[in-house]
Design a protein around this motif. Structure first.
Motif, short mmCIF file in Angstrom:
data_model
loop_
_atom_site.label_atom_id
_atom_site.label_comp_id
_atom_site.label_asym_id
_atom_site.label_seq_id
_atom_site.Cartn_x
_atom_site.Cartn_y
_atom_site.Cartn_z
N ARG A 1 0.82 -1.21 0.00
CA ARG A 1 0.00 0.00 0.00
C ARG A 1 0.85 1.26 0.00
O ARG A 1 0.56 2.23 -0.70
N LEU B 1 3.93 1.67 -1.20
CA LEU B 1 4.57 1.87 -2.49
C LEU B 1 3.56 2.29 -3.55
O LEU B 1 3.84 3.15 -4.38
N SER C 1 0.80 3.87 -3.05
CA SER C 1 0.44 5.24 -2.73
C SER C 1 1.48 6.23 -3.27
O SER C 1 1.13 7.23 -3.91
N ILE C 2 2.74 5.93 -3.05
CA ILE C 2 3.82 6.78 -3.54
C ILE C 2 3.77 6.87 -5.06
O ILE C 2 3.81 7.97 -5.64
N ILE D 1 0.91 9.01 -6.39
CA ILE D 1 1.15 10.44 -6.22
C ILE D 1 2.15 10.92 -7.26
O ILE D 1 1.95 11.94 -7.93
N GLU D 2 3.22 10.17 -7.44
CA GLU D 2 4.26 10.61 -8.36
C GLU D 2 3.84 10.57 -9.82
O GLU D 2 4.30 11.37 -10.63
N GLU E 1 11.16 5.31 -11.97
CA GLU E 1 10.53 5.42 -10.65
C GLU E 1 10.53 4.08 -9.95
O GLU E 1 10.83 3.98 -8.75
#
Lengths: 150, 150
Positions: free
Chosen positions: B13, B15, B17-18, B21-22, B104
Motif C-alpha cells: 500500500r 509503495l 500510494s507513492i 502520487i508521483e 521510478e
DNA sequence: AACTTTTTGTTGTATTTGCAACAATTCTGT
DNA sequence: ACAGAATTGTTGCAAATACAACAAAAAGTT
C-alpha cells in the motif's frame, strides 16, 4: 535488478482480494477487516494512527472507521485531556468476529508460506520488516507533500 | 506465528500510494501505471491476462485499460484467428512515458532494499517468488467462486 | 503571551474498484 | 456434430478510495 516490488504487489492484491471475498460472510466491506483487526488489537488507538499502521489515506480510514461504528462493531470515546482525539475500541460484537478474522489470516499465512522451511520463514519475515521500515519513511514524506529526487 | 501478510500489505500500500502520487505528473490515474507497464513489456497481451498478472478483478482491468486507450497511451487490435480477443499494444505516446515509470520503479526498489546485502536481496526475491506462486493458486480458485476450507 | 506549525478530524467531490449479470465466441467431451 | 463448459469482453450499479479544503485543538517557537 531484482524486481521485488512487483512480487509484493501481486501477493498483496491477491491476498486482499481473497480476504475481501471471504469476509463478506461477516458483512464486512472491502478493506474493513484491516481496521477492525487493528482496533481490536490496540484498544484506545486513534484514527490517525490506524491510517499510519495500515498505510492508507487519513480520509479513507476515517470513512472506513465511521462505517464500522455505524455497524456497531467499534465505538469512539472522547479523551479527558485531549479534546482533539477520539479513542477507538471494539464493541462486544466487534470482538465476537475478531477470532474468525484471525483464523482466516493464519490460514492465509500458512498457505502463503507453504513449502518454506522454518528458517526461510524467519528470514523472509525479518527481511520484510526491514523493507517495510525503509518504505514507510518515504511514504510519510511523500504523503506530506515532499518530492523524492531520483 | 510470523505475520508476513501484514508486512507485505503495508509495503504494497505504501509503495502504491507513492507511485500514484508521483505519476499524477504524467496524468496517470490511480493504478494505471500498472497496466501500462505490463502492456509495454508484453505487446499483444490480452486484457484477461493483464488482470491475472496484476491480480486484479477482470472488470477493473477492463476499465483501466479502456481509459488508457481513451488517453491514447495504448490501442486494441483484433485478432485474425480469434474473434473474442483483443490484443493490446502501447502507442508511441505510451512508450514515451514508459522509461519514466521504469525509473521510478527502480528507485523505489533501491529505496526499499537499502540496507540489505546482495545475498539478502537474492534471498528475499526468491522467497517472494515462492510465496507469490502459492498465493496465486488460491487467488484463482477463490476468484472462480471456490471456497477455501480451514 | 502571542504566533506559527503540526496534529487530528471532517466533508465535498471525483474516481477507481469490483461484484452481478449478460453476451459472444472458443474449447471440450461424448 | 453437438451440447455443455470455459474464456473473453462489456455494462449497471454500489461502494471504497483519496485529494482538496476546511476547522479546531495542541504543540512548538520566539
Amino acid at each position: 535488478m531484482k524486481e521485488i516490488l512487483r512480487e509484493i504487489g501481486m501477493i498483496a492484491r491477491a491476498l486482499d482480494s481473497i480476504s475481501n471475498i471471504e469476509f463478506k460472510e461477516f458483512d464486512l466491506a472491502k478493506g474493513q477487516y484491516l481496521y477492525l483487526v487493528r482496533i481490536c488489537e490496540n484498544p484506545g488507538i486513534i484514527q490517525e494512527k490506524v491510517a499510519e499502521m495500515i498505510k492508507v489515506d487519513r480520509t479513507t480510514a476515517a470513512r472506513a472507521i465511521a462505517k464500522l461504528e455505524e455497524q456497531g462493531l467499534i465505538y469512539k470515546e472522547k479523551d479527558d485531556h485531549n479534546k482533539k482525539i477520539k479513542k477507538l475500541f471494539a464493541t462486544e460484537q466487534g470482538y465476537a468476529i475478531y477470532p474468525s478474522l484471525q483464523r482466516e489470516g493464519e490460514h492465509s499465512n500458512r498457505m502463503a508460506l507453504s513449502g518454506l522451511s522454518p528458517e526461510e520463514i524467519d528470514t523472509i519475515h525479518d527481511l520484510l520488516v526491514k523493507v517495510r521500515k525503509n518504505v514507510e519513511v518515504d511514504w510519510e514524506l511523500v504523503k506530506k507533500g515532499h518530492k523524492r529526487k531520483y
